[in-house]
Each structure stands twice: as structure tokens, then as C-alpha cells.
Design an enzyme around this catalytic site. Sequence first.
Site, PDB file in Angstrom:
ATOM      1  N   ASP A 136       0.889  -1.206   0.196  1.00 15.25           N
ATOM      2  CA  ASP A 136      -0.054   0.049   0.019  1.00 15.25           C
ATOM      3  C   ASP A 136       0.875   1.419  -0.064  1.00 15.25           C
ATOM      4  O   ASP A 136       2.064   1.175   0.346  1.00 15.25           O
ATOM      5  CB  ASP A 136      -0.861  -0.115   1.349  1.00 15.25           C
ATOM      6  CG  ASP A 136      -1.800   1.506   1.263  1.00 15.25           C
ATOM      7  OD1 ASP A 136      -2.440   1.509   0.316  1.00 15.25           O
ATOM      8  OD2 ASP A 136      -1.939   1.817   2.364  1.00 15.25           O
ATOM      9  N   SER A 137       0.372   2.204  -0.325  1.00 12.28           N
ATOM     10  CA  SER A 137       0.881   3.854  -0.230  1.00 12.28           C
ATOM     11  C   SER A 137       1.460   3.721   1.239  1.00 12.28           C
ATOM     12  O   SER A 137       2.416   4.748   1.270  1.00 12.28           O
ATOM     13  CB  SER A 137       0.348   4.729  -0.491  1.00 12.28           C
ATOM     14  OG  SER A 137      -0.960   4.968   0.080  1.00 12.28           O
ATOM     15  N   TYR A 149      -0.502   8.415  -2.029  1.00  8.21           N
ATOM     16  CA  TYR A 149      -0.507   8.373  -3.588  1.00  8.21           C
ATOM     17  C   TYR A 149      -1.620   9.185  -4.180  1.00  8.21           C
ATOM     18  O   TYR A 149      -1.793   9.349  -5.412  1.00  8.21           O
ATOM     19  CB  TYR A 149      -0.559   6.858  -3.967  1.00  8.21           C
ATOM     20  CG  TYR A 149       0.618   5.980  -3.621  1.00  8.21           C
ATOM     21  CD1 TYR A 149       1.646   6.514  -3.265  1.00  8.21           C
ATOM     22  CD2 TYR A 149       0.514   4.659  -4.312  1.00  8.21           C
ATOM     23  CE1 TYR A 149       2.836   6.074  -3.031  1.00  8.21           C
ATOM     24  CE2 TYR A 149       1.653   3.932  -4.136  1.00  8.21           C
ATOM     25  CZ  TYR A 149       2.829   4.431  -3.535  1.00  8.21           C
ATOM     26  OH  TYR A 149       3.814   3.813  -3.378  1.00  8.21           O
ATOM     27  N   GLY A 150      -2.815   9.083  -3.332  1.00  3.63           N
ATOM     28  CA  GLY A 150      -4.275   9.640  -3.875  1.00  3.63           C
ATOM     29  C   GLY A 150      -4.232  10.981  -4.678  1.00  3.63           C
ATOM     30  O   GLY A 150      -5.138  11.356  -5.062  1.00  3.63           O
ATOM     31  N   CYS A 164      -3.733  -0.879  -2.017  1.00  6.48           N
ATOM     32  CA  CYS A 164      -4.178   0.468  -2.172  1.00  6.48           C
ATOM     33  C   CYS A 164      -5.086   0.791  -3.203  1.00  6.48           C
ATOM     34  O   CYS A 164      -4.858   0.317  -4.475  1.00  6.48           O
ATOM     35  CB  CYS A 164      -2.684   1.157  -2.594  1.00  6.48           C
ATOM     36  SG  CYS A 164      -3.084   3.120  -2.935  1.00  6.48           S
ATOM     37  N   ASN A 165      -6.240   1.028  -3.049  1.00  4.40           N
ATOM     38  CA  ASN A 165      -7.505   1.360  -4.064  1.00  4.40           C
ATOM     39  C   ASN A 165      -6.710   2.291  -5.369  1.00  4.40           C
ATOM     40  O   ASN A 165      -6.948   2.212  -6.257  1.00  4.40           O
ATOM     41  CB  ASN A 165      -8.417   2.164  -3.430  1.00  4.40           C
ATOM     42  CG  ASN A 165      -9.425   1.245  -2.867  1.00  4.40           C
ATOM     43  OD1 ASN A 165     -10.387   0.800  -3.273  1.00  4.40           O
ATOM     44  ND2 ASN A 165      -9.089   0.722  -1.657  1.00  4.40           N
ATOM     45  N   THR A 166      -5.935   3.424  -4.948  1.00  2.79           N
ATOM     46  CA  THR A 166      -5.527   4.436  -5.879  1.00  2.79           C
ATOM     47  C   THR A 166      -4.712   3.498  -6.829  1.00  2.79           C
ATOM     48  O   THR A 166      -4.700   3.731  -8.148  1.00  2.79           O
ATOM     49  CB  THR A 166      -4.511   5.337  -5.329  1.00  2.79           C
ATOM     50  OG1 THR A 166      -5.461   6.013  -4.327  1.00  2.79           O
ATOM     51  CG2 THR A 166      -4.070   6.390  -6.320  1.00  2.79           C
ATOM     52  N   GLU A 175      -6.301   9.391   9.825  1.00  2.36           N
ATOM     53  CA  GLU A 175      -4.718   9.410  10.434  1.00  2.36           C
ATOM     54  C   GLU A 175      -4.561  10.282  11.918  1.00  2.36           C
ATOM     55  O   GLU A 175      -3.650   9.798  12.716  1.00  2.36           O
ATOM     56  CB  GLU A 175      -3.817   9.770   9.342  1.00  2.36           C
ATOM     57  CG  GLU A 175      -3.561   8.957   8.207  1.00  2.36           C
ATOM     58  CD  GLU A 175      -2.588   8.776   7.470  1.00  2.36           C
ATOM     59  OE1 GLU A 175      -1.539   9.479   7.550  1.00  2.36           O
ATOM     60  OE2 GLU A 175      -2.486   7.819   6.573  1.00  2.36           O
ATOM     61  N   CYS A 228     -11.285   3.061  -0.553  1.00  3.91           N
ATOM     62  CA  CYS A 228     -10.043   3.419  -0.102  1.00  3.91           C
ATOM     63  C   CYS A 228      -9.559   2.692   1.168  1.00  3.91           C
ATOM     64  O   CYS A 228     -10.502   2.436   1.930  1.00  3.91           O
ATOM     65  CB  CYS A 228     -10.264   4.956   0.315  1.00  3.91           C
ATOM     66  SG  CYS A 228      -8.597   5.644   1.107  1.00  3.91           S
ATOM     67  N   THR A 229      -8.381   2.431   1.540  1.00  2.00           N
ATOM     68  CA  THR A 229      -7.862   1.723   2.337  1.00  2.00           C
ATOM     69  C   THR A 229      -8.389   2.326   3.935  1.00  2.00           C
ATOM     70  O   THR A 229      -8.266   1.374   4.952  1.00  2.00           O
ATOM     71  CB  THR A 229      -6.244   1.594   2.437  1.00  2.00           C
ATOM     72  OG1 THR A 229      -6.043   2.929   2.332  1.00  2.00           O
ATOM     73  CG2 THR A 229      -5.828   0.762   1.852  1.00  2.00           C
ATOM     74  N   HIS A 230      -8.455   3.495   3.932  1.00  2.00           N
ATOM     75  CA  HIS A 230      -8.657   4.119   5.393  1.00  2.00           C
ATOM     76  C   HIS A 230     -10.316   4.127   5.484  1.00  2.00           C
ATOM     77  O   HIS A 230     -10.402   3.990   6.907  1.00  2.00           O
ATOM     78  CB  HIS A 230      -8.341   5.553   5.266  1.00  2.00           C
ATOM     79  CG  HIS A 230      -6.719   5.691   5.367  1.00  2.00           C
ATOM     80  ND1 HIS A 230      -5.971   5.212   4.497  1.00  2.00           N
ATOM     81  CD2 HIS A 230      -5.946   6.538   6.252  1.00  2.00           C
ATOM     82  CE1 HIS A 230      -4.903   5.490   4.609  1.00  2.00           C
ATOM     83  NE2 HIS A 230      -4.749   6.351   5.662  1.00  2.00           N
TER      84      HIS A 230
HETATM   85  N1  DGL Z   1      -3.959   3.888   0.182  1.00  2.00           N
HETATM   86  C1  DGL Z   1      -4.699   4.903  -0.355  1.00  2.00           C
HETATM   87  C2  DGL Z   1      -5.919   4.266  -1.323  1.00  2.00           C
HETATM   88  O1  DGL Z   1      -6.546   3.313  -0.796  1.00  2.00           O
HETATM   89  C3  DGL Z   1      -4.938   6.064   0.455  1.00  2.00           C
HETATM   90  C4  DGL Z   1      -4.007   6.697   0.855  1.00  2.00           C
HETATM   91  C5  DGL Z   1      -3.288   7.581  -0.171  1.00  2.00           C
HETATM   92  O2  DGL Z   1      -3.750   8.612  -0.787  1.00  2.00           O
HETATM   93  O3  DGL Z   1      -1.861   7.040  -0.683  1.00  2.00           O
HETATM   94  O4  DGL Z   1      -6.524   4.871  -2.359  1.00  2.00           O
END
Ligand code: DGL
Length: 266
Positions: free
Chosen positions: A12-13, A44-45, A75-77, A154, A186-188
Site C-alpha cells: 500500500d502507499s 498516492y491519492g 491501495c485503491n489508488t 490518520e 480506500c484503505t482508510h
Molecule cells: N491507500 C490509499 C488508497 O486506498 C489512500 C492513501 C493515499 O492517498 O495514498 O487509495
Amino acid sequence: MGLKEKPIGIFDSGVGGLTVVRAVRKALKSEDIVYFGDTARVPYGTKSRDAIMKFAGEDIEFLLSQDVKVIIAACNTVSAIALEEVSVLYDLPIIGVLQPGARASCRITRNKRVGIIGTSATISSGAYTENIRKVDPCIKVFTGACPLFVPIVEEGWEDTELALLAARQYLSPLVANEIDTLVLGCTHYPLLKNTIKAAVGKNIGLIDSAEAVSKLLEETLKKENLLRDTENKGNSKFYLSDIPPNFIGLAERFLGEPIKHVERTY
Ligand code: DGL
């Protein structure tokens, strides 16, 4: 080491992908996991497509150096922007979170009106909409970027009034479009489930991409005959490109259990 004994690689990012580690550990208790979080370059987003492509390739290369049998892009991005192009370059299964989340929404929606939320990059890629339409062209997809959700989580503010206000602001257009299913792209966002539920009401079903991808992982391992056949509990190793001062507390909230050891990759 036999192929089945090799670990599952998850990247993941940053630390958000630990929600996927949590889901995979719950579903596949005997598997070893190697996690890589690119904490030096998160988020990354908000980055360009070129940057996300480059980072995704480097994250995969790191996990390959750890001799993994399968890779999950938590990571969804990355899953939305890079995975289709990058995954064909490698000869092991590489699974993203987008497809399982999109498919789950197609199975669950009754009124064929689905909402997707994610980072700005994920939403502007249009990848979720494309994937859902491939499965069922009759489904109407409504999307919304929620850029404040990542910093809110976060900061540890997911169950606060501020989070609820942000959720209402972001999600009311989707509710107004009468969605009955919402993909947490999104992971969060799984950490915001209670707040999101409070904002959208109990009649809208939430899809957690972390849970959806762990089911697909299990199917893939079975199909490829890669499931580890032991009763022993698997180990997890955590690698990060930077170890920020607040990392452990944050990471343990995502993982839902203590983290014993973390290594930096440079
Ligand atoms: N991990 C990213 C996602 O799931 C969220 C955090 C980021 O922007 O890197 O899209």
C-alpha cells in the site's frame, strides 16, 4: 521452500493497507504475510498517474525480492490507476482491491444504484464505474472523492463530530441519488464505517474492499493450488520505506493488534 509455503505479499502507499492485512489474517490464519507500506511517499491519492505507475512497479519489485507467491495491491489508488497495465508484466497473480469491491456491489445492490467513494485519483480514474458497468451495464454509478477522510483517520478522529460533518457533506449527494450500496474505495475508510453509517443511514449497505479482496485471494490461492496446508498460525513481516514517529500507534489501529517488529527498506 515449496510454493505453498511462500508468503503473501501485500502493499500500500502507507499504513492504510493494514486493513487488508487484518482481513487476510482473519480469513487465512496459517498464511505468512509480507507487508510493504510506502510511507516515505504517501499519499498516492493526490499524485499524478505517472508517479502512481512508477511507485506501483517499485512496490511490486520489493515484494518480489521477498519471494512472495501472490501479491495484493491493497491501495485503491494503485488498483484503479496502475494495476491493469503493471500486473501483466509479472508471472505471479497480482490482485487489486478494486475488482472485488466493484463485483460485490453488483451482487448486493437491489435498486441498481451504487455509490463509490475514494481518493481524488481513484474517483477521477473512473475505474470503479468501468468495472461495475462491465458486470452490469444497467447499474447507475454515483461517485464522490472524499479527500479529507484519509487525514481524519490518520489523526484518529474517525468517531468525532468533525468526521460526521465531513461525512454528511461528502455523502449527502450520493444519498440524494438514492443509492442502496456504497463501496468504501480506500484503505482508510473501513475505520470510518460507524461514522459513514451514521451519515448515510442503515438502509445503505457498505462494501468493505478489504474483506472483498481477502475472499478473492482465498479463491485465487485455491484455484492456483497455492493455499498453505498447515494448522500453524502464520507470521507477518512489516516493511516500510520510512518509519514516521507516530507509526506504531497508527498502524496498530489499522491492524487491530500489536505490531512487534518493523523494518525500513533503505
Ligand atoms: N491507500 C490509499 C488508497 O486506498 C489512500 C492513501 C493515499 O492517498 O495514498 O487509495
